[in-house]
Design an enzyme around this catalytic site. Structure first.
Site, PDB file in Angstrom:
ATOM      1  CD  GLU A 139      12.641  -0.667  -4.843  1.00  0.00           C
ATOM      2  OE1 GLU A 139      12.700  -0.734  -3.706  1.00  0.00           O
ATOM      3  OE2 GLU A 139      12.782   0.682  -5.559  1.00  0.00           O
ATOM      4  CB  CYS A 181      13.262   2.325  -1.373  1.00  0.00           C
ATOM      5  SG  CYS A 181      13.960   2.614  -3.130  1.00  0.00           S
TER       6      CYS A 181
HETATM    7  P1  NDP Z   1       1.859   2.653  -0.945  1.00  0.00           P
HETATM    8  O1  NDP Z   1       2.611   1.478  -0.914  1.00  0.00           O
HETATM    9  O2  NDP Z   1       0.521   2.883  -0.228  1.00  0.00           O
HETATM   10  O3  NDP Z   1       1.869   3.391  -2.296  1.00  0.00           O
HETATM   11  C1  NDP Z   1       2.547   3.135  -3.514  1.00  0.00           C
HETATM   12  C2  NDP Z   1       1.850   2.529  -4.491  1.00  0.00           C
HETATM   13  O4  NDP Z   1       0.681   1.540  -4.116  1.00  0.00           O
HETATM   14  C3  NDP Z   1       0.252   3.505  -4.784  1.00  0.00           C
HETATM   15  O5  NDP Z   1       0.329   3.610  -6.327  1.00  0.00           O
HETATM   16  C4  NDP Z   1      -0.568   3.087  -4.159  1.00  0.00           C
HETATM   17  O6  NDP Z   1      -1.915   3.584  -4.800  1.00  0.00           O
HETATM   18  C5  NDP Z   1      -0.494   1.471  -4.473  1.00  0.00           C
HETATM   19  N1  NDP Z   1      -1.303   0.953  -3.432  1.00  0.00           N
HETATM   20  C6  NDP Z   1      -1.468   0.954  -2.157  1.00  0.00           C
HETATM   21  N2  NDP Z   1      -2.221  -0.161  -1.704  1.00  0.00           N
HETATM   22  C7  NDP Z   1      -2.475  -0.957  -2.796  1.00  0.00           C
HETATM   23  C8  NDP Z   1      -3.356  -2.335  -3.022  1.00  0.00           C
HETATM   24  N3  NDP Z   1      -4.010  -2.928  -1.764  1.00  0.00           N
HETATM   25  N4  NDP Z   1      -3.303  -2.494  -4.115  1.00  0.00           N
HETATM   26  C9  NDP Z   1      -2.591  -1.935  -5.386  1.00  0.00           C
HETATM   27  N5  NDP Z   1      -1.867  -0.878  -5.175  1.00  0.00           N
HETATM   28  C10 NDP Z   1      -1.942  -0.400  -4.055  1.00  0.00           C
HETATM   29  O7  NDP Z   1       2.877   3.927  -0.082  1.00  0.00           O
HETATM   30  P2  NDP Z   1       2.292   5.365   0.718  1.00  0.00           P
HETATM   31  O8  NDP Z   1       2.212   6.289  -0.521  1.00  0.00           O
HETATM   32  O9  NDP Z   1       1.162   5.029   1.465  1.00  0.00           O
HETATM   33  O10 NDP Z   1       3.583   5.412   1.453  1.00  0.00           O
HETATM   34  C11 NDP Z   1       3.730   4.803   2.822  1.00  0.00           C
HETATM   35  C12 NDP Z   1       5.073   4.194   3.198  1.00  0.00           C
HETATM   36  O11 NDP Z   1       5.491   3.349   2.084  1.00  0.00           O
HETATM   37  C13 NDP Z   1       5.933   5.285   3.016  1.00  0.00           C
HETATM   38  O12 NDP Z   1       6.158   6.127   4.201  1.00  0.00           O
HETATM   39  C14 NDP Z   1       7.300   4.260   2.805  1.00  0.00           C
HETATM   40  O13 NDP Z   1       7.676   3.757   3.878  1.00  0.00           O
HETATM   41  C15 NDP Z   1       6.865   3.290   1.684  1.00  0.00           C
HETATM   42  N6  NDP Z   1       6.974   3.629   0.418  1.00  0.00           N
HETATM   43  C16 NDP Z   1       8.127   3.059  -0.255  1.00  0.00           C
HETATM   44  C17 NDP Z   1       8.495   3.584  -1.452  1.00  0.00           C
HETATM   45  C18 NDP Z   1       9.699   2.810  -2.131  1.00  0.00           C
HETATM   46  O14 NDP Z   1      10.267   3.536  -2.985  1.00  0.00           O
HETATM   47  N7  NDP Z   1      10.072   1.567  -1.856  1.00  0.00           N
HETATM   48  C19 NDP Z   1       7.771   4.595  -2.078  1.00  0.00           C
HETATM   49  C20 NDP Z   1       6.581   5.031  -1.581  1.00  0.00           C
HETATM   50  C21 NDP Z   1       6.356   4.524  -0.223  1.00  0.00           C
HETATM   51  P3  NDP Z   1      -2.688   4.622  -3.710  1.00  0.00           P
HETATM   52  O15 NDP Z   1      -2.012   5.371  -3.197  1.00  0.00           O
HETATM   53  O16 NDP Z   1      -3.744   4.799  -4.623  1.00  0.00           O
HETATM   54  O17 NDP Z   1      -3.343   3.622  -2.551  1.00  0.00           O
END
Ligand code: NDP
Length: 446
Positions: free
Chosen positions: A231, A265
């Site tokens: 998602e 989102c």
């Molecule tokens: P991320 O996608 O980085 O974070 C979401 C989750 O993914 C966190 O738990 C993060 O952990 C984890 N994650 C990131 N990289 C990896 C990896 N390589 N392997 C496993 N887990 C991983 O989002 P951000 O917080 O950096 O936000 C950036 C952008 O993402 C936002 O501006 C938005 O555009 C989008 N976003 C979309 C969401 C939605 O509801 N669809 C929710 C949040 C963000 P960690 O933080 O420890 O890296």
């Protein structure tokens, strides 16, 4: 020892320090969820659902405590945090009520004397979740996974570690091993997650977050031939046609775009308005903004990114009608921004804007509005405003995982939720969401 630090986005002040899980602690959590899986799978559905009802009851009893934690860790106003907890409790009761129907054997007439489809548990589901709805994102997944007879291992966003541990404590107090949370420090996230996904004890993976994170997790899952539900983000069109009620549309637009400080989102992001009502819509949107209350963004880098997107969009020719400046003082506040005359190729059109930034795009007519709405690689939700038949006909021509007519896009536990294209794949919530975490098994008896 590596730690995870949480901060209050309203002040920048440190809230808590949590020791990160070392290799042994990660292994223990994985081993516990794997050990609990067969027993939980064999537990009658009614008992599994009774546990979810208790989870819902405890969420309601502790709503003030949990809502305060959400607000402290990610900054949304308390009323929005309370609404998030209430929605989680509602989801628990919807799943408890409807899962018997969603998971019942489905008879099919075929060549055998009897045949049917059964929905059987998979094992341990690994979930990677974000900070924007720290309880909802987790409970939405966990209720589906647990109802279907699986156990769950969570890697939450470090920004909301207090929430992750509170949810873990809630489940652990009811039945140990069903739901464990990991605390992983920044440098090790990609490696540890990859190793967990490759581990034979993990059956499937679900992620809510950015495309970057989704692609990394899906790549590891692909290597291990494991199922994923992704998602990811969206750049949802909110289309306003000439026969729309402009005041209703503008009110809904402001709520959809600026709720959760725009960090959702399925928030409306591109406001595609046919030219003949565009001035009226923009004026009504600006008026709605006067009564809008928003919290800070969850992190400094998220605010920096929103400001970059606004600046690049203005440099490319759009007009900034209001807001867009960081608020002086501590915390990561950003004045709600409205950009007008946004066109394809500009940052606010092409990228996901994950903050209080509304991009108004003017369309010549319905065909142009449809073309603009579809000019994106994302495909999560889509909201169309106009006379019902007209809006529905226009909405059917737009590609997305959900179409809402004369209403903003919102999730509902009884309806499937998910996207197409770069918004991800698979569905959450409803029968479809629960069945994602099952072995859809064909049974034929001659
Ligand atoms: P991320 O996608 O980085 O974070 C979401 C989750 O993914 C966190 O738990 C993060 O952990 C984890 N994650 C990131 N990289 C990896 C990896 N390589 N392997 C496993 N887990 C991983 O989002 P951000 O917080 O950096 O936000 C950036 C952008 O993402 C936002 O501006 C938005 O555009 C989008 N976003 C979309 C969401 C939605 O509801 N669809 C929710 C949040 C963000 P960690 O933080 O420890 O890296």
């Amino acid at each position: 020892m590596p730690e995870v630090v949480t901060r209050d986005p309203a002040t920048g002040r440190e809230l808590g320090r949590y020791p990160a899980h070392d290799e042994a602690a990660v292994e223990q959590a994985l081993a516990e969820t794997a050990a609990a899986a067969p027993g939980w799978a064999a537990t009658p559905l009614g008992e599994r659902l009774a546990l979810l009802r208790t989870v819902g009851k405890l969420l309601t009893e502790r709503r003030d405590e949990y809502a305060a934690l959400i607000t402290a860790e990610m900054g949304k106003p308390l009323a929005e945090s309370l609404a998030e907890i209430d929605k989680c409790a509602w989801n628990c009761s919807v799943v408890a009520d409807l899962a018997p129907e969603w998971l019942a054997d489905r008879p099919v007439s075929a060549s055998a004397a009897q045949s049917w489809i059964s929905y059987e548990p998979l094992g341990v589901i690994f979930a990677v979740m974000p900070w924007n709805f720290p309880f909802w994102q987790v409970l939405r997944f966990a209720c589906a996974a647990l109802a279907a007879g699986n156990t769950a291992l969570l890697k939450h966003s470090p920004d909301v570690t207090g929430c992750a541990l509170a949810i873990e404590e809630l489940f652990e107090s009811l039945q140990p091993g069903l739901f464990r949370a990991l605390v992983i420090d920044a440098g090790r996230v990609a490696d540890v997650s990859r190793r967990i996904i490759l581990d034979p004890r993990i059956a499937a993976v679900t992620l809510t977050g950015s495309e970057r994170a989704g692609a990394a997790v899906a790549e590891a899952a692909g290597t291990a031939c494991k199922k994923t539900v992704l998602e990811l983000g969206g750049s949802d069109p909110f289309v306003v046609l000439a026969d729309a009620s402009i005041s209703a549309a503008a009110d809904a637009a402001a709520r959809s775009r600026f709720g959760n400080a725009g960090q959702s989102c399925v928030a409306a992001k591109r406001f595609i308005v046919v030219e003949e009502v565009a001035d009226e819509f923009v004026a009504a949107l600006l008026a709605s903004l006067e009564t809008t209350q928003i919290g800070p963004l969850a992190r400094a880098d998220l605010r920096d990114n929103a400001i970059r997107q606004i600046e690049e969009t203005v440099a490319a020719g759009a007009r900034l009608l209001t807001g867009g400046r960081p608020v002086d003082g501590p915390g990561y506040f950003l004045e709600p921004a409205v950009l007008d005359h946004v066109t394809p190729g500009m940052a606010a059109f092409t990228e996901e804007t994950f903050g209080p930034v509304a991009a108004v795009v003017r369309a010549r007519d319905d065909d142009h509005a449809v073309a603009l709405a579809n000019d994106t690689d994302f495909g999560l939700g889509c909201s169309v405003w106009g006379a019902t038949g007209h809006a529905l006909a226009v909405g059917r021509r737009i590609r997305s995982g959900a179409l809402f007519v004369n209403a903003p896009v919102a999730s509902d536990p009884r309806l499937p939720f998910g996207g197409i294209g770069r918004s991800g794949h698979g569905r959450e919530l409803s029968a479809e969401g629960v069945r994602e975490f099952t072995n859809l098994r064909t049974v034929a008896v001659a």
